[in-house]
Design a protein around this motif. Structure first.
Motif, short mmCIF file in Angstrom:
data_model
loop_
_atom_site.label_atom_id
_atom_site.label_comp_id
_atom_site.label_asym_id
_atom_site.label_seq_id
_atom_site.Cartn_x
_atom_site.Cartn_y
_atom_site.Cartn_z
N PHE A 56 51.04 31.59 -15.49
CA PHE A 56 50.00 32.61 -15.35
C PHE A 56 50.54 33.93 -15.89
CE2 PHE A 56 47.94 35.80 -12.37
CZ PHE A 56 46.68 35.71 -12.92
N THR A 57 49.98 34.38 -17.01
CA THR A 57 50.42 35.63 -17.64
C THR A 57 49.20 36.45 -18.05
OG1 THR A 57 50.57 34.50 -19.78
CG2 THR A 57 52.61 34.70 -18.49
N PRO A 58 48.48 37.02 -17.09
CA PRO A 58 47.26 37.76 -17.43
C PRO A 58 47.57 39.02 -18.24
CG PRO A 58 47.86 38.16 -15.14
CD PRO A 58 48.80 37.10 -15.65
N VAL A 59 46.89 39.17 -19.36
CA VAL A 59 47.14 40.34 -20.21
C VAL A 59 46.31 41.54 -19.76
CG1 VAL A 59 47.83 38.99 -22.21
CG2 VAL A 59 45.41 39.54 -21.87
N ASN A 60 45.29 41.28 -18.94
CA ASN A 60 44.44 42.35 -18.43
C ASN A 60 43.66 41.81 -17.23
OD1 ASN A 60 42.24 40.84 -19.48
ND2 ASN A 60 42.43 41.89 -21.45
N PRO A 61 42.97 42.67 -16.47
CA PRO A 61 42.22 42.19 -15.31
C PRO A 61 41.15 41.16 -15.65
CG PRO A 61 42.54 44.56 -15.15
CD PRO A 61 43.02 44.16 -16.51
#
Length: 509
Positions: free
Chosen positions: A75-80
């Motif tokens: 899990f590597t979210p780049v933004n909300p």
């Protein structure tokens, strides 16, 4: 459950998450797991790293090191938006709503792919009813109570069917009844398998709601526990790593009247505000007057009319017997009437300005920080440093922007800035909002010490325990009117509830 078993069953795992900023390591090798259907508390002092950690989970901040997994996948979210798409939602401590827009319009603005207005309104009614948080999608947000605004934020998250819901100080503006409604909603969510990561400084709430807790100190995980098996004091001491000192007060007799309001009325400058109506009260030297009430009943307006930011349309305000109705804020400060408003960013402090500049904003007159039109920068910096040291504000230095501090540390700075100016009268609104137990005790003690030195102190707060702990007399605001002040000693919960609700016979006409 052991760490290995938790990790095996986890919805989300964090392994070695690290994030550093100039001068401070906000998170250092943070690791823990969240289980499906679990309410997991994240505890720590102000500045312990809680906000940075949840911002990494929600895609607002990129970790320097470490990794996260969600449902077994990296899990590597780049933004909300990426976090929401993966099933992670967050309810922030500060509402992000537009007063002039409807509930449905506000919710649509927070959705990545909102349905048609008709479909959205139907979904809002359906979901809000299902979770016990009824909302009218057509109502204007500016007309809602603080508790109803909280519902808007929560429903916006629930419409996205989150698997993990992060909640940051969700009960800070709620009544006890609204808190219980919220808890019932959270229990429904966990029954459906949703994990909740819960941040709060209200430790009795943590004990009531949460089944697991991770404790951070200076950005490091220092302990875990089942909070249901700990006392609130034990949890607080785990957070600070030391014995918790509770405020203590000696008995002393108040002196002469320091400040009085006689029949003060004011039309709120805010279209969605509350008008003050015939407010009469007084506070004496050496006395702490507590003013309670549900959010949105005139607290901001009362502070504004006392500070001089707004002008009373009727009645008189007297400081040591002299009328000050027409005096602007700085003239009132010169005479010893200081105030600290509730809204930290933008009202109490300018977020883009340094702590030195923020110290200068309200301390210029009483601390003699300006001479012949020139700023005495060294003296202003020294004043900011005094505040930081006296109130244990966690920051790398005086040149850091106010907006870079955690909410609790900024609150400590704002209160300390006013207390150290030795006011004759100090009016504070929500002095310990979002502040950890140790810092709250320190702030309350500073207010008691100020009163002991002879200052008159007015504390406006939604925390009734706080008011009962430090106030000599208690009154309540209800729809812009005040109840007749009564001694706090032996004051019952029923009497407080009657005063807060504007019960007949208890509220001044």
């Amino acid at each position: 459950m052991t760490g290995d078993l938790r990790q095996a069953d986890a919805l989300m795992t964090l392994e070695g998450l690290t994030k550093a900023y100039p001068g401070v390591v906000a998170n250092d090798q943070v690791s823990f797991s969240l289980l499906p259907g679990e309410v997991h508390a994240l505890l720590g002092e102000n500045g312990a790293g809680k906000s940075t950690l949840v911002k990494m989970i929600y895609g607002l901040v990129k970790p320097d090191a470490g990794q996260m997994t969600l449902k077994g996948e990296t899990f590597t979210p780049v933004n909300p938006a990426a976090a929401r798409a993966a099933g992670v939602a967050m309810v922030f401590q500060h509402f992000s709503l537009f007063d002039a827009l409807s509930v449905a319009e506000n919710i649509a603005l927070g959705m990545d792919n909102p349905p048609t207005p008709r479909e959205l309104s139907a979904r809002i009614r359906e979901v809000s009813q299902a979770y016990g948080l009824p909302l009218d999608p057509e109502r204007t947000v500016g007309d809602l109570s603080a508790g109803e605004r909280q519902r808007v934020e929560i429903i916006r998250c629930l419409l996205q069917n989150p698997k993990l819901l992060i909640m940051d100080e969700p009960t800070s503006v709620l009544t006890p009844q609204e808190v219980e409604i919220l808890f019932e909603t959270l229990r429904k969510l966990t029954d459906e398998g949703t994990a909740i990561l819960y941040i709060s400084h209200k430790l009795e709430e943590i004990r009531s709601l949460c089944e697991h807790a991770t404790i951070l100190r200076h950005g490091v995980v220092v302990d875990t526990c089942d909070p249901r098996e700990k006392s609130a004091r034990e949890l607080a001491e785990m957070m600070v790593g030391d014995t918790l000192h509770v405020p203590s007060r000696e008995h002393w007799e108040p002196g002469d009247e320091a400040l009085s309001l006689e029949g003060v009325s004011m039309t709120s400058p805010n279209e969605f505000g509350v008008n003050l109506r015939n407010v009469s009260l007084s506070v004496r030297k050496g006395e702490v007057l507590g003013i309670g009430g549900v959010a949105g009943n005139g607290q901001d307006e009362l502070l504004a009319v006392l500070s001089g930011e707004a002008r009373a349309s009727a009645g008189a305000i007297k400081l040591s017997g002299d009328e000050i109705n027409t005096l602007p804020p700085n003239a009132r400060r010169t005479r010893g009437l200081l105030t600290a408003p509730e809204e930290r960013l933008g009202h109490s402090a300018a977020p883009e300005m340094s702590l030195t500049e923020n110290a200068l904003l309200t301390g210029a007159v009483r601390e003699n920080l300006v001479e012949r039109g020139f700023l005495r920068w060294g003296k202003a910096e020294s004043f900011a440093r005094r505040i930081i040291e006296a109130f244990d504000v966690r920051t790398p230095g005086t040149e850091n922007a106010a907006g870079s501090l955690s909410g609790g540390n900024l609150q400590k700075f704002v209160i300390g800035r006013e207390v150290l100016q030795d006011p004759d009268v100090l009016v504070v609104n929500q002095p310990t909002w979002g502040v950890d137990a140790a810092a709250a005790a320190s702030i309350r003690q500073s207010l008691l010490d100020l009163a002991h030195k002879g200052a008159a102190v007015i504390v406006i707060s939604q925390d009734l325990d706080e008011l009962m702990e430090i106030a000599d007399r208690f009154t309540a605001l209800n729809e812009g009117r005040v109840a007749n002040p009564v001694p706090t000693q032996n004051l019952s919960v029923e009497e407080i509830g009657l005063m807060m609700g504007g019960g007949e016979g208890e509220v001044a006409a």
